[in-house]
Design a protein around this motif. Structure first.
Motif, PDB file in Angstrom:
ATOM      1  N   ARG A  31     -12.719  -0.761  -3.655  1.00 33.98           N
ATOM      2  CA  ARG A  31     -11.725  -1.785  -3.309  1.00 33.98           C
ATOM      3  C   ARG A  31     -10.340  -1.125  -3.267  1.00 33.98           C
ATOM      4  O   ARG A  31      -9.545  -1.235  -4.196  1.00 33.98           O
ATOM      5  N   LEU A  32     -10.045  -0.470  -2.169  1.00 36.79           N
ATOM      6  CA  LEU A  32      -8.814   0.308  -2.030  1.00 36.79           C
ATOM      7  C   LEU A  32      -7.627  -0.547  -1.598  1.00 36.79           C
ATOM      8  O   LEU A  32      -6.935  -0.248  -0.638  1.00 36.79           O
ATOM      9  N   LEU A  33      -7.382  -1.599  -2.342  1.00 39.49           N
ATOM     10  CA  LEU A  33      -6.285  -2.520  -2.038  1.00 39.49           C
ATOM     11  C   LEU A  33      -5.043  -2.167  -2.843  1.00 39.49           C
ATOM     12  O   LEU A  33      -5.127  -1.639  -3.949  1.00 39.49           O
ATOM     13  N   CYS A  34      -3.886  -2.507  -2.291  1.00 39.59           N
ATOM     14  CA  CYS A  34      -2.622  -2.324  -2.998  1.00 39.59           C
ATOM     15  C   CYS A  34      -2.614  -3.227  -4.229  1.00 39.59           C
ATOM     16  O   CYS A  34      -2.885  -4.428  -4.137  1.00 39.59           O
ATOM     17  N   GLY A  35      -2.262  -2.665  -5.370  1.00 40.75           N
ATOM     18  CA  GLY A  35      -2.203  -3.433  -6.610  1.00 40.75           C
ATOM     19  C   GLY A  35      -0.970  -4.306  -6.701  1.00 40.75           C
ATOM     20  O   GLY A  35      -0.870  -5.166  -7.578  1.00 40.75           O
ATOM     21  N   VAL A  36      -0.005  -4.130  -5.791  1.00 39.25           N
ATOM     22  CA  VAL A  36       1.230  -4.913  -5.812  1.00 39.25           C
ATOM     23  C   VAL A  36       1.154  -6.083  -4.831  1.00 39.25           C
ATOM     24  O   VAL A  36       1.320  -7.232  -5.212  1.00 39.25           O
ATOM     25  N   CYS A  37       0.893  -5.786  -3.548  1.00 36.85           N
ATOM     26  CA  CYS A  37       0.904  -6.858  -2.542  1.00 36.85           C
ATOM     27  C   CYS A  37      -0.492  -7.255  -2.066  1.00 36.85           C
ATOM     28  O   CYS A  37      -0.634  -8.238  -1.349  1.00 36.85           O
ATOM     29  N   GLY A  38      -1.523  -6.486  -2.439  1.00 32.87           N
ATOM     30  CA  GLY A  38      -2.890  -6.821  -2.058  1.00 32.87           C
ATOM     31  C   GLY A  38      -3.306  -6.381  -0.668  1.00 32.87           C
ATOM     32  O   GLY A  38      -4.415  -6.664  -0.233  1.00 32.87           O
ATOM     33  N   ARG A  75      -5.774   6.441  -7.213  1.00 29.98           N
ATOM     34  CA  ARG A  75      -4.462   5.854  -6.915  1.00 29.98           C
ATOM     35  C   ARG A  75      -4.282   5.793  -5.400  1.00 29.98           C
ATOM     36  O   ARG A  75      -4.702   6.705  -4.687  1.00 29.98           O
ATOM     37  N   VAL A  76      -3.648   4.712  -4.952  1.00 28.00           N
ATOM     38  CA  VAL A  76      -3.377   4.527  -3.526  1.00 28.00           C
ATOM     39  C   VAL A  76      -1.893   4.208  -3.320  1.00 28.00           C
ATOM     40  O   VAL A  76      -1.227   3.690  -4.211  1.00 28.00           O
ATOM     41  N   ARG A  77      -1.408   4.546  -2.122  1.00 30.96           N
ATOM     42  CA  ARG A  77      -0.047   4.157  -1.719  1.00 30.96           C
ATOM     43  C   ARG A  77      -0.201   3.177  -0.568  1.00 30.96           C
ATOM     44  O   ARG A  77      -0.934   3.417   0.384  1.00 30.96           O
ATOM     45  N   CYS A  78       0.497   2.067  -0.690  1.00 27.45           N
ATOM     46  CA  CYS A  78       0.422   1.000   0.308  1.00 27.45           C
ATOM     47  C   CYS A  78       1.312   1.339   1.505  1.00 27.45           C
ATOM     48  O   CYS A  78       2.474   1.696   1.333  1.00 27.45           O
ATOM     49  N   ARG A  79       0.768   1.199   2.695  1.00 27.06           N
ATOM     50  CA  ARG A  79       1.554   1.427   3.913  1.00 27.06           C
ATOM     51  C   ARG A  79       2.448   0.236   4.237  1.00 27.06           C
ATOM     52  O   ARG A  79       3.385   0.358   5.009  1.00 27.06           O
ATOM     53  N   GLN A  80       2.166  -0.902   3.620  1.00 27.51           N
ATOM     54  CA  GLN A  80       2.942  -2.109   3.866  1.00 27.51           C
ATOM     55  C   GLN A  80       4.184  -2.164   2.969  1.00 27.51           C
ATOM     56  O   GLN A  80       5.290  -2.307   3.452  1.00 27.51           O
ATOM     57  N   CYS A  81       3.989  -2.059   1.641  1.00 26.29           N
ATOM     58  CA  CYS A  81       5.123  -2.196   0.706  1.00 26.29           C
ATOM     59  C   CYS A  81       5.533  -0.867   0.064  1.00 26.29           C
ATOM     60  O   CYS A  81       6.479  -0.819  -0.711  1.00 26.29           O
ATOM     61  N   ASN A  82       4.812   0.218   0.364  1.00 24.89           N
ATOM     62  CA  ASN A  82       5.093   1.567  -0.125  1.00 24.89           C
ATOM     63  C   ASN A  82       4.894   1.736  -1.634  1.00 24.89           C
ATOM     64  O   ASN A  82       5.309   2.729  -2.203  1.00 24.89           O
ATOM     65  N   ALA A  83       4.279   0.780  -2.289  1.00 22.00           N
ATOM     66  CA  ALA A  83       4.016   0.894  -3.727  1.00 22.00           C
ATOM     67  C   ALA A  83       2.805   1.793  -3.956  1.00 22.00           C
ATOM     68  O   ALA A  83       1.921   1.893  -3.113  1.00 22.00           O
ATOM     69  N   GLU A  84       2.794   2.452  -5.113  1.00 20.23           N
ATOM     70  CA  GLU A  84       1.631   3.223  -5.523  1.00 20.23           C
ATOM     71  C   GLU A  84       0.990   2.505  -6.695  1.00 20.23           C
ATOM     72  O   GLU A  84       1.682   2.068  -7.613  1.00 20.23           O
ATOM     73  N   SER A  85      -0.338   2.376  -6.639  1.00 22.09           N
ATOM     74  CA  SER A  85      -1.037   1.650  -7.703  1.00 22.09           C
ATOM     75  C   SER A  85      -2.442   2.204  -7.898  1.00 22.09           C
ATOM     76  O   SER A  85      -2.955   2.952  -7.072  1.00 22.09           O
ATOM     77  N   VAL A  86      -3.052   1.796  -9.001  1.00 20.81           N
ATOM     78  CA  VAL A  86      -4.430   2.155  -9.302  1.00 20.81           C
ATOM     79  C   VAL A  86      -5.345   1.230  -8.494  1.00 20.81           C
ATOM     80  O   VAL A  86      -5.035   0.055  -8.311  1.00 20.81           O
ATOM     81  N   ALA A  87      -6.458   1.785  -8.001  1.00 22.06           N
ATOM     82  CA  ALA A  87      -7.409   0.994  -7.218  1.00 22.06           C
ATOM     83  C   ALA A  87      -8.829   1.303  -7.690  1.00 22.06           C
ATOM     84  O   ALA A  87      -9.068   2.301  -8.359  1.00 22.06           O
ATOM     85  N   ALA A  88      -9.737   0.462  -7.324  1.00 16.70           N
ATOM     86  CA  ALA A  88     -11.158   0.674  -7.609  1.00 16.70           C
ATOM     87  C   ALA A  88     -11.775   1.433  -6.439  1.00 16.70           C
ATOM     88  O   ALA A  88     -11.373   1.230  -5.291  1.00 16.70           O
TER      89      ALA A  88
END
Length: 129
Positions: A91-98, A75-88
């Motif tokens: 490929r540690l990209l935000c699952g919400v905003c990419g 799981r990762v937390r996005c520094r841009q949109c602050n969402a937490e999502s599952v990642a590969a």
């Protein structure tokens, strides 16, 4: 599979068994089942851990105990949109905003979740006095 990789998991098993021994000693018991969680970025290969486990616990209070491994999600937390999502793992990209500016919040650890103990009859009576 290299011998070096197998030794890595063996040393991890030794540390795990040492912790289980500590718990078992506190309760004058022996371990029946050990449950751990392993994340994909932990650096621990579950199959190698299972192979090393019987050797690491031979002659300890964990000998014969079943090792149960739960593989956890990354799981990762996005520094841009602050969402937490599952990642590969690759490929540690935000699952919400990419966005690529993320930080790992889980999936890089190995955690001892539970130790199931068998307590002898004498110890049970001592706990109920």
């Amino acid at each position: 599979m290299s011998a070096r990789a197998a030794m890595h998991e063996f040393s991890i098993c030794q540390a795990l068994v040492a912790k289980v021994e500590e718990v078992a000693r506190q309760h004058a018991a022996r371990a029946m089942q050990i449950r751990v969680a392993i994340g994909p970025l932990s650096g621990v290969e579950p199959k190698l851990l299972l192979r090393a486990y019987p050797l690491a616990c031979a002659g300890t209070s964990a000998e014969g105990a079943r090792l149960v491994i739960e593989e956890t999600q990354l799981r990762v937390r996005c520094r841009q949109c602050n969402a937490e999502s599952v990642a590969a793992p690759n490929r540690l990209l935000c699952g919400v905003c990419g966005d690529w500016r993320t930080e790992v919040t889980s999936g890089d650890e190995m955690t001892l979740l539970q130790v199931e103990l068998e307590i002898g009859e004498a110890e049970c009576e001592a706990h109920h006095v």
